[in-house]
Design a protein around this motif. Sequence first.
Motif, mmCIF file in Angstrom:
data_model
loop_
_atom_site.group_PDB
_atom_site.id
_atom_site.type_symbol
_atom_site.label_atom_id
_atom_site.label_comp_id
_atom_site.label_asym_id
_atom_site.label_seq_id
_atom_site.Cartn_x
_atom_site.Cartn_y
_atom_site.Cartn_z
ATOM 1 N N ASP C 36 20.269 106.729 -35.698
ATOM 2 C CA ASP C 36 20.607 106.692 -34.279
ATOM 3 C C ASP C 36 19.787 105.671 -33.510
ATOM 4 O O ASP C 36 20.291 104.996 -32.636
ATOM 5 C CB ASP C 36 20.594 108.077 -33.633
ATOM 6 C CG ASP C 36 19.223 108.682 -33.486
ATOM 7 O OD1 ASP C 36 19.148 109.881 -33.281
ATOM 8 O OD2 ASP C 36 18.230 107.931 -33.593
ATOM 9 N N ALA C 40 20.988 102.175 -31.491
ATOM 10 C CA ALA C 40 20.710 101.992 -30.077
ATOM 11 C C ALA C 40 19.723 100.853 -29.840
ATOM 12 O O ALA C 40 19.737 100.226 -28.794
ATOM 13 C CB ALA C 40 20.151 103.284 -29.502
ATOM 14 N N ASP C 52 27.140 100.778 -24.307
ATOM 15 C CA ASP C 52 25.828 101.423 -24.327
ATOM 16 C C ASP C 52 24.820 100.522 -23.636
ATOM 17 O O ASP C 52 25.088 99.340 -23.390
ATOM 18 C CB ASP C 52 25.385 101.671 -25.777
ATOM 19 C CG ASP C 52 25.176 100.372 -26.527
ATOM 20 O OD1 ASP C 52 26.074 99.515 -26.447
ATOM 21 O OD2 ASP C 52 24.127 100.206 -27.167
ATOM 22 N N TYR C 211 25.457 110.928 -15.215
ATOM 23 C CA TYR C 211 25.028 110.981 -16.616
ATOM 24 C C TYR C 211 24.501 112.361 -16.970
ATOM 25 O O TYR C 211 23.899 113.041 -16.144
ATOM 26 C CB TYR C 211 23.954 109.921 -16.901
ATOM 27 C CG TYR C 211 24.557 108.540 -16.978
ATOM 28 C CD1 TYR C 211 25.035 108.041 -18.189
ATOM 29 C CD2 TYR C 211 24.693 107.757 -15.834
ATOM 30 C CE1 TYR C 211 25.624 106.797 -18.254
ATOM 31 C CE2 TYR C 211 25.291 106.510 -15.896
ATOM 32 C CZ TYR C 211 25.758 106.035 -17.115
ATOM 33 O OH TYR C 211 26.351 104.816 -17.183
ATOM 34 N N LYS C 223 17.469 110.079 -23.738
ATOM 35 C CA LYS C 223 18.846 109.641 -23.923
ATOM 36 C C LYS C 223 19.767 110.366 -22.954
ATOM 37 O O LYS C 223 19.627 111.566 -22.722
ATOM 38 C CB LYS C 223 19.310 109.920 -25.361
ATOM 39 C CG LYS C 223 18.743 108.926 -26.369
ATOM 40 C CD LYS C 223 19.144 109.333 -27.780
ATOM 41 C CE LYS C 223 18.542 108.384 -28.795
ATOM 42 N NZ LYS C 223 19.341 107.171 -28.974
ATOM 43 N N GLU C 225 24.107 110.550 -21.661
ATOM 44 C CA GLU C 225 25.465 110.100 -21.953
ATOM 45 C C GLU C 225 26.307 110.258 -20.691
ATOM 46 O O GLU C 225 25.977 111.044 -19.802
ATOM 47 C CB GLU C 225 26.069 110.910 -23.112
ATOM 48 C CG GLU C 225 26.262 112.381 -22.796
ATOM 49 C CD GLU C 225 26.824 113.160 -23.975
ATOM 50 O OE1 GLU C 225 26.813 112.629 -25.087
ATOM 51 O OE2 GLU C 225 27.262 114.287 -23.761
ATOM 52 N N LYS C 238 28.562 104.242 -21.330
ATOM 53 C CA LYS C 238 28.712 105.611 -21.818
ATOM 54 C C LYS C 238 27.426 106.204 -22.380
ATOM 55 O O LYS C 238 27.236 107.407 -22.373
ATOM 56 C CB LYS C 238 29.800 105.665 -22.908
ATOM 57 C CG LYS C 238 31.160 105.137 -22.452
ATOM 58 C CD LYS C 238 31.702 105.909 -21.269
ATOM 59 C CE LYS C 238 33.062 105.367 -20.833
ATOM 60 N NZ LYS C 238 33.412 105.842 -19.473
ATOM 61 N N GLU C 239 26.610 105.352 -22.968
ATOM 62 C CA GLU C 239 25.377 105.867 -23.563
ATOM 63 C C GLU C 239 24.203 105.094 -23.014
ATOM 64 O O GLU C 239 24.215 103.865 -23.044
ATOM 65 C CB GLU C 239 25.390 105.653 -25.081
ATOM 66 C CG GLU C 239 26.084 106.717 -25.862
ATOM 67 C CD GLU C 239 26.163 106.307 -27.322
ATOM 68 O OE1 GLU C 239 25.121 105.893 -27.879
ATOM 69 O OE2 GLU C 239 27.274 106.352 -27.876
ATOM 70 N N THR C 241 19.922 104.755 -23.067
ATOM 71 C CA THR C 241 18.649 105.150 -23.656
ATOM 72 C C THR C 241 17.528 104.560 -22.808
ATOM 73 O O THR C 241 17.514 103.358 -22.557
ATOM 74 C CB THR C 241 18.525 104.603 -25.091
ATOM 75 O OG1 THR C 241 19.681 105.003 -25.819
ATOM 76 C CG2 THR C 241 17.283 105.127 -25.768
#
Lengths: 309, 301, 524
Positions: C36, C40, C52, C211, C223, C225, C238-239, C241
């Motif tokens: 993961d 990222a 992302d 989010y 994190k 999403e 959408k993502e 970090t």
Amino acid sequence: MHKYVLKRLILMVPIILGVIFIVFTITSLTPGDPGRMMLGMTASQEAVDKLNEELGFNDPYVVRFAKYLGNIVRGDFGKSYKNNQPVFDEIFARFPTTLKLALASITVTILIGIPLGVLAAVRQYSKLDMISTVSALFIAAVPSFWLALVCILAFSLHLGWFPPNGIGSIAHYVMPTFTLSVVYAASILRMTRTTMLESIRQDYVRTARGKGATPAQVIWRHALKNALLPVVTSMGMSFGGLLGGAVVIEQVFGMPGLGTLLINAIKMKDIPQVMAITIFLATLFCTIMLLVDILYAFIDPRIKARYTS
Amino acid sequence: MTSKTANWEFSEELFEEYKKKSQIAEVWRRLKKSKTAMLGLFVLTTIILLALFADLIRNYQSMAIEQNIMNRLQSPNSTHWFGTDAQGRDLFARVIHGARISLLLGFSCTAISVFVGLILGSVAGYFGGKIDGVIMRILDSIMSIPAILLSLAIVAVLGQSIPNLIIAMTVAYVPGFARIVRASVLTVIGNEYIEAAKASGLGTFRIISKYVLPNAFGPIIVEITMSVASVIKAVAGLSFIGLGIIPPTPEWGAMLSESREFMRYNPYLVLYPGLAIVLTSLSLNLLGDGLRDALDPRLKD
Amino acid sequence: MKKLLGAVGIMLVLVMVLTGCAGKDPAQTAAPSKSDTAGADAPGQTGDGRTDIVIGMAGEPVSVEPQSAYDAAGSKVVCNVYDGLVDVDDDNNIIANLAKDWDISDDGLVYTFHLRDDIRFHNGDPLTAEDFVYSIEKAIELGYGEETTGVIDHVEATGEHTLDVTLKHPYKPMMQNFAHSKYLYVVNSKLAKEAGDNFAINPVGAGTGPYKFVSWTSGVNVKLEANEDYHRGAPAIKEATFKFIPEQSSGAIALETGDVDVYTDLSFVDVPKLMEKDDIQVDVTLGRYAYYLCMNQTKEMFQDIRVRQALAYSINMDEFILAVLNGIGGTKTGNVVFPDTFGYAEGYPPFEQNVEEAKRLLAEAGYPDGISFTILATDGLRKVSAETLQGMMAKSGIDVKIDLLDFSAMVDKQVTDQHDVIIMNSSAPIEDADSELTDKIMSGKWGNFSRYANPVVDDLMVQARMELDDAKRADLYAQIQEILRTELPIVPMYYAHVASGANANLKGFRAWGSTYIFLRGMSW
């Protein structure tokens, strides 16, 4: 043999107690106010005083120490002032990073230090010996955090080979492992060389040689075996040192290990966290030394003889 | 070493004479043979001289302390040999004045550690039994806490200042010396001349200081040179992570930490203070290594 | 030899088992799995089609619960996960958000909000007025947002979706508070009560914002999403970090190598070089922080106005900004109120260094041989600032000593009045002179470490905050600023800048002067 292990295990108890005592004493001298640490800067003095009273921070030193010991026996190391979570949650979350770094470093240390040390001893006064001893001396003089900076400068900033910060991939571990292990490799190299030199001159090596064993056999089977004994102890020490030495290196490379946790905890005066990390590392170190000693006893016939009867 | 002489007849003068003349001279003779040790001694002497006469070379106040912001971040040139830092101070001046702090800390921490270590180690070794047990367990406990961690905690607790830094370092370095002393004491304690001294009615303190400790001299002198180097590095490490040294004191580790932000564009800022640490500690290590060989001739060929 | 190898093996296994057992449960969730992070951490070179984002920031949050996330890193996370009653448009006008409309009582004391009835928390629970009651009461109880919550007397749910907020006294800029203050964001009260202490570090499902909180790995990242059901439309990214990169120079490198897409806390040393790069956009903006000197006026020396003025004249602010902020990290000022703020009065230029004047003032005040005092500092910016001031002030015969402490010890000394001088920066959550001045100069306020106590100023401040007429308010603040200039309880130094950098392909990026970063407007 069991007796020996048992004896060593029992010897660990006073040492760990000593560690707890020392750390507790040092931290209880801290001028900061625990209540304020927990409630935050803006809390009123009354609330702070009340909390201090409630949590027993106003009790005499001896009472607090006894309570702390009692809690530890029950497995309760307290909660972090920072986020009110049990301190070991954070330690367990951070420890894998430190452990990975330390294991990688000790492996590299052994892989570099021992073979080079043996070669340097076998070919004493050769070019290889000169180069490896001189560079070992030089490296031993380099502070690891500076080496880390120089590596970042060279390999991250100029060459862009390795990331300068964080964890997440193997590449992140290359520079920290390198900077940590070269220093220890240098000392292991020197030590292996010294003990090998001694060992080569021993009678039984001469005997083996006289019996017609090949030089390689003599060196790797007979001489090295004996020479390694002190080296093994030193490796145990190194591993402990690595765990501690990682403190600064983790900071330089921004690795979320115990070291960065500890430095932050110290700076934020997060006393329960500081104590737990210190006690944890010290216990780990003692355990490793115990394992090394047991290992040593396995190999060293004299100790073995004393306890197997 | 001395104890190995056969038919020893106890005589204070003879003992002293033997120690002074033959041992030290012999060690020095062997030491002189080692090129690396001599190189170490030479470099170390140079650094000590630079530190001693730093004021004559570069004025402390006007060059190492006073800011000259319009002159900041100059690359090394003929006026500023090592360039200038973010405050426009001469880096060369700061490095040589930094040698004072580092050497001072290195030697004073070691000296205090040796002193305390001598007392603890000789008491533990000489008396043995419970005293020995208690002292050694405490020292073991201290040693099982990684040194840097211990110093870190102590400085954080006591507050940041040079005296506190010395205390923190000393606590971390005492156990090593105490152990060496204890070991040396144990090897000589059963020897005839100690028995002779006891029989002649000398006090415990005198016996320890006159006849027991000189035997620990060899390993201790080696450990001292190594430990000075190690203290210098440790202090630099602590001040690098922001503990111990109060600005504007020029200390090598603190200089490195200040320069980190600029390192990319002005690499000389981390180069020179770092090299200063390396040279100092290398010279001490070379010297210590030579001393070890000179004191223990078995290893030489 | 075999035995030895065997033994080494056993030892290693033992160590592994030992450490393995220790690290079982929390470590499993905490240690990032290779896959993961690798995904990222290595964003592609071009932005096309990406959904992302990796944001690097200099700190790790102290909390991700809005009521206790008092630090900059925490703010960056909470402003994306949680939502407030109202919001502002680009021109700072109040617009509806979770409240569809609101009434303010004629006396300016009671704010009645009518909440939307279609809002759900990330875990699916519907939002009710009770959640706001819980959140605001929690904020008042914790007290981190005292400057915004201090004015609130009590909160009451008068219906399932109706909320009454009653103030202690009329307060004109209150709506700005509702829009900007993270302490007034809403959390799911049910989840928060259930989770207890754990809520601050793992508030899964508790927000209503664009989010959702996913995870927080200690020392590594947070994190988030996208909330596809966000009431103002699903965000494009959408993502997200948030990576912690404490070392700013490493942050700049991470940005260059593509390790992160955004770095929010660039060092001003790196800014000029990054600006030259085509694939990176850098934005430098005025932060909401003014830096100033606090001189503890419980100490006799600093009760003399001339001493305070001498300090002001002993600083060369241009050189200071050059030495400390690489010349671009701040704008010198003679007034701690920001120029774009309601209540700002013109005509107070920055002080210029005047060594002779400083010496004269000191001599007049009875210190012909100069004065000596200690500045408290922590490692980092405060240390460099103190060191720079030390050098400058020496020229005016002022001997500055630096007491280098860790943060908690420094706060301890400040709170107990053991300080002489400190370099303060206090943030102003909203653009209003009340918010920018109260904590600095009103007597008895926590942040007033000058210990300045002037009943006239206190009285004017109270009048100004209760005043509902804008012109009259502005006039009152002008009077206050005039007094501050003549009495100089604090010496204004500079307005701090904020520098952020991002991948040039990222759209909707800018540096926020507040500690926030809003991801909702960003896209590739």
